[in-house]
Write a protein that holds these residues in place. Structure first.
Motif, PDB file in Angstrom:
ATOM      1  N   THR A 159       0.830  -1.205   0.000  1.00  0.00           N
ATOM      2  CA  THR A 159       0.000   0.000   0.000  1.00  0.00           C
ATOM      3  C   THR A 159       0.866   1.256   0.000  1.00  0.00           C
ATOM      4  O   THR A 159       0.552   2.247  -0.687  1.00  0.00           O
ATOM      5  N   ALA A 160       1.970   1.235   0.778  1.00  0.00           N
ATOM      6  CA  ALA A 160       2.869   2.391   0.816  1.00  0.00           C
ATOM      7  C   ALA A 160       3.440   2.678  -0.562  1.00  0.00           C
ATOM      8  O   ALA A 160       3.539   3.835  -0.982  1.00  0.00           O
ATOM      9  N   ALA A 161       3.819   1.622  -1.284  1.00  0.00           N
ATOM     10  CA  ALA A 161       4.364   1.804  -2.630  1.00  0.00           C
ATOM     11  C   ALA A 161       3.320   2.390  -3.574  1.00  0.00           C
ATOM     12  O   ALA A 161       3.622   3.264  -4.395  1.00  0.00           O
ATOM     13  N   LEU A 162       2.085   1.928  -3.449  1.00  0.00           N
ATOM     14  CA  LEU A 162       1.016   2.459  -4.289  1.00  0.00           C
ATOM     15  C   LEU A 162       0.722   3.933  -3.981  1.00  0.00           C
ATOM     16  O   LEU A 162       0.268   4.676  -4.858  1.00  0.00           O
ATOM     17  N   MET A 163       1.023   4.347  -2.758  1.00  0.00           N
ATOM     18  CA  MET A 163       0.799   5.736  -2.363  1.00  0.00           C
ATOM     19  C   MET A 163       1.979   6.637  -2.716  1.00  0.00           C
ATOM     20  O   MET A 163       1.993   7.816  -2.367  1.00  0.00           O
ATOM     21  N   GLY A 164       2.983   6.082  -3.401  1.00  0.00           N
ATOM     22  CA  GLY A 164       4.105   6.893  -3.868  1.00  0.00           C
ATOM     23  C   GLY A 164       5.337   6.862  -3.001  1.00  0.00           C
ATOM     24  O   GLY A 164       6.305   7.587  -3.264  1.00  0.00           O
ATOM     25  N   ILE A 165       5.354   6.056  -1.964  1.00  0.00           N
ATOM     26  CA  ILE A 165       6.536   5.947  -1.101  1.00  0.00           C
ATOM     27  C   ILE A 165       7.546   5.016  -1.753  1.00  0.00           C
ATOM     28  O   ILE A 165       7.211   3.889  -2.126  1.00  0.00           O
ATOM     29  N   ARG A 166       8.758   5.485  -1.902  1.00  0.00           N
ATOM     30  CA  ARG A 166       9.804   4.698  -2.554  1.00  0.00           C
ATOM     31  C   ARG A 166      10.446   3.771  -1.520  1.00  0.00           C
ATOM     32  O   ARG A 166      11.240   4.208  -0.675  1.00  0.00           O
ATOM     33  N   LEU A 167      10.105   2.499  -1.608  1.00  0.00           N
ATOM     34  CA  LEU A 167      10.558   1.537  -0.608  1.00  0.00           C
ATOM     35  C   LEU A 167      12.069   1.375  -0.619  1.00  0.00           C
ATOM     36  O   LEU A 167      12.689   1.162   0.429  1.00  0.00           O
ATOM     37  N   GLY A 168      12.679   1.480  -1.805  1.00  0.00           N
ATOM     38  CA  GLY A 168      14.127   1.367  -1.888  1.00  0.00           C
ATOM     39  C   GLY A 168      14.822   2.466  -1.113  1.00  0.00           C
ATOM     40  O   GLY A 168      15.818   2.229  -0.417  1.00  0.00           O
ATOM     41  N   ARG A 169      14.285   3.689  -1.203  1.00  0.00           N
ATOM     42  CA  ARG A 169      14.865   4.817  -0.467  1.00  0.00           C
ATOM     43  C   ARG A 169      14.679   4.639   1.032  1.00  0.00           C
ATOM     44  O   ARG A 169      15.576   4.969   1.824  1.00  0.00           O
ATOM     45  N   VAL A 170      13.535   4.120   1.437  1.00  0.00           N
ATOM     46  CA  VAL A 170      13.282   3.878   2.858  1.00  0.00           C
ATOM     47  C   VAL A 170      14.261   2.840   3.401  1.00  0.00           C
ATOM     48  O   VAL A 170      14.853   3.015   4.473  1.00  0.00           O
ATOM     49  N   SER A 171      14.452   1.766   2.648  1.00  0.00           N
ATOM     50  CA  SER A 171      15.375   0.715   3.068  1.00  0.00           C
ATOM     51  C   SER A 171      16.802   1.238   3.149  1.00  0.00           C
ATOM     52  O   SER A 171      17.541   0.957   4.100  1.00  0.00           O
ATOM     53  N   LEU A 172      17.206   2.026   2.153  1.00  0.00           N
ATOM     54  CA  LEU A 172      18.564   2.584   2.138  1.00  0.00           C
ATOM     55  C   LEU A 172      18.800   3.481   3.339  1.00  0.00           C
ATOM     56  O   LEU A 172      19.839   3.397   4.011  1.00  0.00           O
ATOM     57  N   SER A 173      17.834   4.328   3.648  1.00  0.00           N
ATOM     58  CA  SER A 173      17.994   5.236   4.785  1.00  0.00           C
ATOM     59  C   SER A 173      18.015   4.471   6.102  1.00  0.00           C
ATOM     60  O   SER A 173      18.725   4.851   7.041  1.00  0.00           O
ATOM     61  N   ALA A 174      17.263   3.372   6.184  1.00  0.00           N
ATOM     62  CA  ALA A 174      17.251   2.567   7.405  1.00  0.00           C
ATOM     63  C   ALA A 174      18.624   1.967   7.667  1.00  0.00           C
ATOM     64  O   ALA A 174      19.125   1.992   8.804  1.00  0.00           O
ATOM     65  N   TRP A 175      19.263   1.436   6.643  1.00  0.00           N
ATOM     66  CA  TRP A 175      20.602   0.876   6.795  1.00  0.00           C
ATOM     67  C   TRP A 175      21.612   1.956   7.155  1.00  0.00           C
ATOM     68  O   TRP A 175      22.526   1.727   7.959  1.00  0.00           O
ATOM     69  N   ALA A 176      21.470   3.152   6.574  1.00  0.00           N
ATOM     70  CA  ALA A 176      22.383   4.248   6.884  1.00  0.00           C
ATOM     71  C   ALA A 176      22.235   4.680   8.344  1.00  0.00           C
ATOM     72  O   ALA A 176      23.237   4.876   9.049  1.00  0.00           O
ATOM     73  N   VAL A 177      21.007   4.827   8.810  1.00  0.00           N
ATOM     74  CA  VAL A 177      20.764   5.219  10.198  1.00  0.00           C
ATOM     75  C   VAL A 177      21.295   4.161  11.159  1.00  0.00           C
ATOM     76  O   VAL A 177      21.927   4.480  12.174  1.00  0.00           O
ATOM     77  N   ALA A 178      21.067   2.898  10.840  1.00  0.00           N
ATOM     78  CA  ALA A 178      21.558   1.812  11.693  1.00  0.00           C
ATOM     79  C   ALA A 178      23.077   1.832  11.779  1.00  0.00           C
ATOM     80  O   ALA A 178      23.658   1.641  12.855  1.00  0.00           O
ATOM     81  N   GLY A 179      23.745   2.080  10.647  1.00  0.00           N
ATOM     82  CA  GLY A 179      25.201   2.152  10.654  1.00  0.00           C
ATOM     83  C   GLY A 179      25.707   3.306  11.490  1.00  0.00           C
ATOM     84  O   GLY A 179      26.681   3.165  12.257  1.00  0.00           O
ATOM     85  N   ALA A 180      25.063   4.471  11.376  1.00  0.00           N
ATOM     86  CA  ALA A 180      25.475   5.640  12.147  1.00  0.00           C
ATOM     87  C   ALA A 180      25.315   5.403  13.648  1.00  0.00           C
ATOM     88  O   ALA A 180      26.203   5.729  14.451  1.00  0.00           O
ATOM     89  N   LEU A 181      24.198   4.810  14.053  1.00  0.00           N
ATOM     90  CA  LEU A 181      23.975   4.509  15.469  1.00  0.00           C
ATOM     91  C   LEU A 181      25.002   3.497  15.981  1.00  0.00           C
ATOM     92  O   LEU A 181      25.486   3.609  17.117  1.00  0.00           O
ATOM     93  N   ALA A 182      25.343   2.530  15.144  1.00  0.00           N
ATOM     94  CA  ALA A 182      26.332   1.522  15.540  1.00  0.00           C
ATOM     95  C   ALA A 182      27.701   2.155  15.752  1.00  0.00           C
ATOM     96  O   ALA A 182      28.446   1.760  16.658  1.00  0.00           O
ATOM     97  N   ALA A 183      28.061   3.150  14.928  1.00  0.00           N
ATOM     98  CA  ALA A 183      29.355   3.816  15.066  1.00  0.00           C
ATOM     99  C   ALA A 183      29.439   4.575  16.386  1.00  0.00           C
ATOM    100  O   ALA A 183      30.489   4.575  17.051  1.00  0.00           O
ATOM    101  N   VAL A 184      28.356   5.247  16.776  1.00  0.00           N
ATOM    102  CA  VAL A 184      28.335   5.940  18.067  1.00  0.00           C
ATOM    103  C   VAL A 184      28.450   4.928  19.203  1.00  0.00           C
ATOM    104  O   VAL A 184      29.183   5.142  20.183  1.00  0.00           O
ATOM    105  N   ALA A 185      27.730   3.818  19.085  1.00  0.00           N
ATOM    106  CA  ALA A 185      27.802   2.782  20.112  1.00  0.00           C
ATOM    107  C   ALA A 185      29.218   2.216  20.218  1.00  0.00           C
ATOM    108  O   ALA A 185      29.693   1.921  21.322  1.00  0.00           O
ATOM    109  N   ALA A 186      29.918   2.079  19.088  1.00  0.00           N
ATOM    110  CA  ALA A 186      31.283   1.562  19.094  1.00  0.00           C
ATOM    111  C   ALA A 186      32.193   2.426  19.951  1.00  0.00           C
ATOM    112  O   ALA A 186      33.081   1.915  20.647  1.00  0.00           O
ATOM    113  N   LEU A 187      31.979   3.748  19.901  1.00  0.00           N
ATOM    114  CA  LEU A 187      32.796   4.646  20.719  1.00  0.00           C
ATOM    115  C   LEU A 187      32.662   4.308  22.191  1.00  0.00           C
ATOM    116  O   LEU A 187      33.665   4.108  22.888  1.00  0.00           O
ATOM    117  N   PHE A 188      31.439   4.231  22.675  1.00  0.00           N
ATOM    118  CA  PHE A 188      31.231   4.049  24.113  1.00  0.00           C
ATOM    119  C   PHE A 188      31.449   2.609  24.569  1.00  0.00           C
ATOM    120  O   PHE A 188      31.503   2.351  25.777  1.00  0.00           O
TER     121      PHE A 188
END
Length: 296
Positions: free
Chosen positions: A175-204
């Motif tokens: 349904t999200a795809a039919l409403m114009g949401i680009r699932l590929g972009r959502v997935s890409l941003s999710a992986w990027a956010v997860a990587g960024a959070l992991a890098a901060v966690a690595a510091l501490f």
């Protein structure tokens, strides 16, 4: 009583770091319904970049590059690997992430060798003592930074267009795809956010009182996995609560290990998994997870 308070505060601090890692698991799962077993290598990558660069460009710029680098690595994994398997069964995709983790971790460990690498943090081994309770400054910084990042993420997830897209994709991808949401972009941003959070966690995870970044640092992601599971793999709030529960449980079990000797050695490392099993026996979807309903 002083010992208990110190262990409790230390557990809340390391638990907030586990919550950052667990949040990465949850974000990717909500966006793609894939359990990302490559999260440990993203954490190691962010820490490695920071450790290599901090002598040349300073700690804060190196940390920024490390966070960006982990985000780029996560995005690259999604774009060049996971996207090629889109439409496959989730169990197949989970196995793919295991392969990715082995490849990335092996290369990073080869570059690190047997060295224990410092990330050059500004806190050193300084401690704060209040009312007889002693706590490392790194633990205080970890709790404050993790709390700030989690708050910012939850607000963005609730009120921004990115968050709306993420929630829509998690609720019903078709349904999200039919409403114009680009699932590929959502997935890409999710992986990027997860990587960024992991890098901060690595510091501490590598500052005082731990010796630094080493090949075993990536195993911390395995401690955060029970946090994501017992909180609910599709719940951002569950990631926070699960991380704190795991952190406090590990801290108390390790601190009172001599009194729990009848349970065997290393109970501190085992305790988070025991809590996860107990929670799942009562609530199979986790504390805040969504129960799947089916019509018969």
């Amino acid at each position: 009583m002083t010992t208990f308070i110190e262990l409790l505060l230390g557990g809340l601090s390391i638990g907030s770091v586990y919550a950052l890692i667990a949040l990465g698991f949850v974000v990717i799962f909500k966006a793609t319904e894939v359990v990302n077993f490559a999260h440990a290598s993203l954490l190691l990558a962010g820490g490695y970049v920071t450790a290599v660069l901090h002598d040349d460009i300073g700690f804060w710029p190196a940390l920024g590059v490390g966070i960006a680098g982990a985000a780029v690595v996560g995005s690259a994994v999604e774009f060049f690997v996971m996207r090629r398997y889109r439409g496959s069964d989730q169990s197949v995709l989970a196995i793919v992430t295991i392969g990715v983790d082995i490849l990335l971790t092996t290369e990073l460990v080869r570059r690190m060798g047997t060295d224990v690498m410092s990330l050059g943090d500004p806190w050193g081994d300084d401690v704060v003592t209040v009312g007889g309770v002693t706590l490392a400054e790194t633990r205080i910084a970890a709790f404050l930074v993790a709390g700030l990042l989690i708050t910012v993420f939850l607000l963005a997830f609730r009120f921004t267009s990115w968050g709306v897209s993420m929630r829509a994709a998690a609720e019903n991808p078709q349904t999200a795809a039919l409403m114009g949401i680009r699932l590929g972009r959502v997935s890409l941003s999710a992986w990027a956010v997860a990587g960024a959070l992991a890098a901060v966690a690595a510091l501490f995870l590598t500052v005082f009182p731990t010796p630094g970044l080493e090949r075993a640092t990536s195993l911390a992601a395995l401690k955060a996995f029970p946090a994501a599971i017992l909180g609910g793999l599709d719940s951002t709030t569950g990631a926070l609560v699960g991380g704190l529960v795991v952190g406090v449980t590990e801290s108390l079990a390790t601190g009172y290990q001599s009194d729990l000797s009848f349970l065997g050695r290393g109970i501190g490392d085992l305790a988070p998994y025991l809590v996860m099993v107990v929670v799942l026996l009562v609530r199979p979807a986790g504390l805040f997870g969504t129960k799947e309903l089916s019509r018969v």
